[in-house]
Design a protein around this motif. Structure first.
Motif, short mmCIF file in Angstrom:
data_model
loop_
_atom_site.label_atom_id
_atom_site.label_comp_id
_atom_site.label_asym_id
_atom_site.label_seq_id
_atom_site.Cartn_x
_atom_site.Cartn_y
_atom_site.Cartn_z
N VAL A 212 40.24 46.90 18.33
CA VAL A 212 39.93 46.58 19.73
C VAL A 212 41.15 46.88 20.59
O VAL A 212 42.27 46.98 20.10
CB VAL A 212 39.52 45.10 19.90
N ASN A 213 40.92 46.99 21.89
CA ASN A 213 42.00 47.20 22.85
C ASN A 213 42.28 45.94 23.66
O ASN A 213 42.71 46.02 24.80
CB ASN A 213 41.65 48.35 23.81
N LYS A 214 42.00 44.81 23.08
CA LYS A 214 42.21 43.53 23.77
C LYS A 214 43.32 42.77 23.07
O LYS A 214 43.92 43.24 22.12
CB LYS A 214 40.92 42.71 23.75
N LYS A 215 43.54 41.56 23.51
CA LYS A 215 44.57 40.72 22.90
C LYS A 215 44.17 40.32 21.48
O LYS A 215 42.98 40.13 21.18
CB LYS A 215 44.79 39.47 23.75
N GLU A 216 45.15 40.17 20.64
CA GLU A 216 44.91 39.80 19.25
C GLU A 216 44.23 38.44 19.14
O GLU A 216 43.42 38.21 18.24
CB GLU A 216 46.24 39.78 18.48
N GLN A 217 44.50 37.54 20.07
CA GLN A 217 43.90 36.21 20.04
C GLN A 217 42.38 36.28 20.18
O GLN A 217 41.66 35.49 19.58
CB GLN A 217 44.48 35.29 21.13
N ILE A 218 41.89 37.22 20.98
CA ILE A 218 40.45 37.36 21.17
C ILE A 218 39.79 37.81 19.87
O ILE A 218 38.80 37.23 19.43
CB ILE A 218 40.13 38.34 22.32
N HIS B 255 24.71 40.54 19.15
CA HIS B 255 25.00 39.84 20.41
C HIS B 255 26.10 40.59 21.16
O HIS B 255 27.13 40.93 20.59
CB HIS B 255 25.46 38.41 20.14
N HIS B 256 25.88 40.83 22.43
CA HIS B 256 26.87 41.51 23.25
C HIS B 256 27.89 40.49 23.77
O HIS B 256 27.53 39.37 24.14
CB HIS B 256 26.21 42.23 24.42
N ILE B 257 29.14 40.90 23.82
CA ILE B 257 30.21 40.02 24.27
C ILE B 257 30.87 40.64 25.49
O ILE B 257 31.10 41.85 25.55
CB ILE B 257 31.25 39.81 23.16
N PHE B 258 31.19 39.78 26.46
CA PHE B 258 31.89 40.22 27.67
C PHE B 258 33.19 39.45 27.79
O PHE B 258 33.23 38.24 27.56
CB PHE B 258 31.02 39.97 28.91
N VAL B 259 34.25 40.17 28.14
CA VAL B 259 35.56 39.55 28.37
C VAL B 259 35.97 39.91 29.80
O VAL B 259 36.04 41.08 30.15
CB VAL B 259 36.61 40.05 27.36
N ALA B 260 36.21 38.89 30.61
CA ALA B 260 36.55 39.07 32.02
C ALA B 260 35.50 39.92 32.73
O ALA B 260 35.82 40.76 33.56
CB ALA B 260 37.94 39.68 32.16
N GLY B 261 34.22 39.72 32.38
CA GLY B 261 33.13 40.42 33.03
C GLY B 261 32.87 41.83 32.53
O GLY B 261 31.96 42.48 32.99
N LEU B 262 33.68 42.30 31.59
CA LEU B 262 33.51 43.66 31.06
C LEU B 262 33.03 43.59 29.62
O LEU B 262 33.41 42.68 28.88
CB LEU B 262 34.83 44.43 31.13
N PRO B 263 32.21 44.57 29.19
CA PRO B 263 31.76 44.56 27.79
C PRO B 263 32.94 44.67 26.83
O PRO B 263 33.87 45.44 27.06
CB PRO B 263 30.87 45.81 27.70
N PHE B 264 32.89 43.89 25.78
CA PHE B 264 33.91 43.91 24.74
C PHE B 264 33.67 45.12 23.86
O PHE B 264 32.61 45.28 23.28
CB PHE B 264 33.84 42.61 23.93
N GLU B 265 34.67 46.00 23.79
CA GLU B 265 34.53 47.23 23.01
C GLU B 265 35.26 47.07 21.69
O GLU B 265 36.44 46.71 21.65
CB GLU B 265 35.08 48.42 23.78
N GLU B 266 34.54 47.34 20.62
CA GLU B 266 35.11 47.24 19.28
C GLU B 266 34.69 48.48 18.49
O GLU B 266 33.60 49.01 18.68
CB GLU B 266 34.61 45.98 18.59
N LYS B 267 35.58 48.94 17.64
CA LYS B 267 35.27 50.05 16.75
C LYS B 267 35.28 49.51 15.33
O LYS B 267 36.24 48.85 14.92
CB LYS B 267 36.29 51.17 16.90
#
Length: 130
Positions: A62-68, A98-110
């Motif tokens: 993911v391109n988000k924080k490790e905590q997420i 289930h779709h996840i949103f972080v700060a209103g944006l879709p959470f992208e995972e590979k």
């Protein structure tokens, strides 16, 4: 002075770049079946080995924080579920639907799955649109 400004701009640019975070989940499954069907959409690599069990290695990037990502793992988002029917082992990850949103944006995972199979086993791949 000009060098100082360039250095500060470079530092600001580096600090705003998000790094990719990758976590790995491993699941070993002992089964008497001869077939396996993976029922979720991801990149897959199949390898064979001399052991009598199936080993699933799921790399999540993911391109988000490790905590997420760590929180999603603890909540069971990437937990494998398996059932056996008609000599086939079915593997899926139900919470990926289930779709996840972080700060209103879709959470992208590979997702990248490496499947280690006993030499006598075959894979059937089923793609599910998420």
């Amino acid at each position: 002075m000009k060098n100082l400004i360039l250095f500060l701009l470079f530092f600001v640019k580096i600090s705003t770049i998000q790094s990719q975070i990758t976590k790995t989940i491993v699941k070993n499954i002992v089964t008497q079946t001869n077939n396996i069907e993976v029922a979720f959409n991801c990149e897959k690599e199949i390898k064979y080995w001399d052991k009598d069990q199936v080993k699933l290695v799921l790399d999540i990037t993911v391109n988000k924080k490790e905590q997420i990502l760590s929180a999603l793992i603890k909540l069971g988002r990437y937990s494998f579920m398996e059932t056996t029917d008609d000599n086939t082992l079915y593997v899926h990850i139900p919470k990926l639907e289930h779709h996840i949103f972080v700060a209103g944006l879709p959470f992208e995972e590979k997702l990248y799955l490496t499947i280690w199979l006993p030499k006598n086993m075959e894979i059937k791949s089923k793609q599910i649109t998420l």
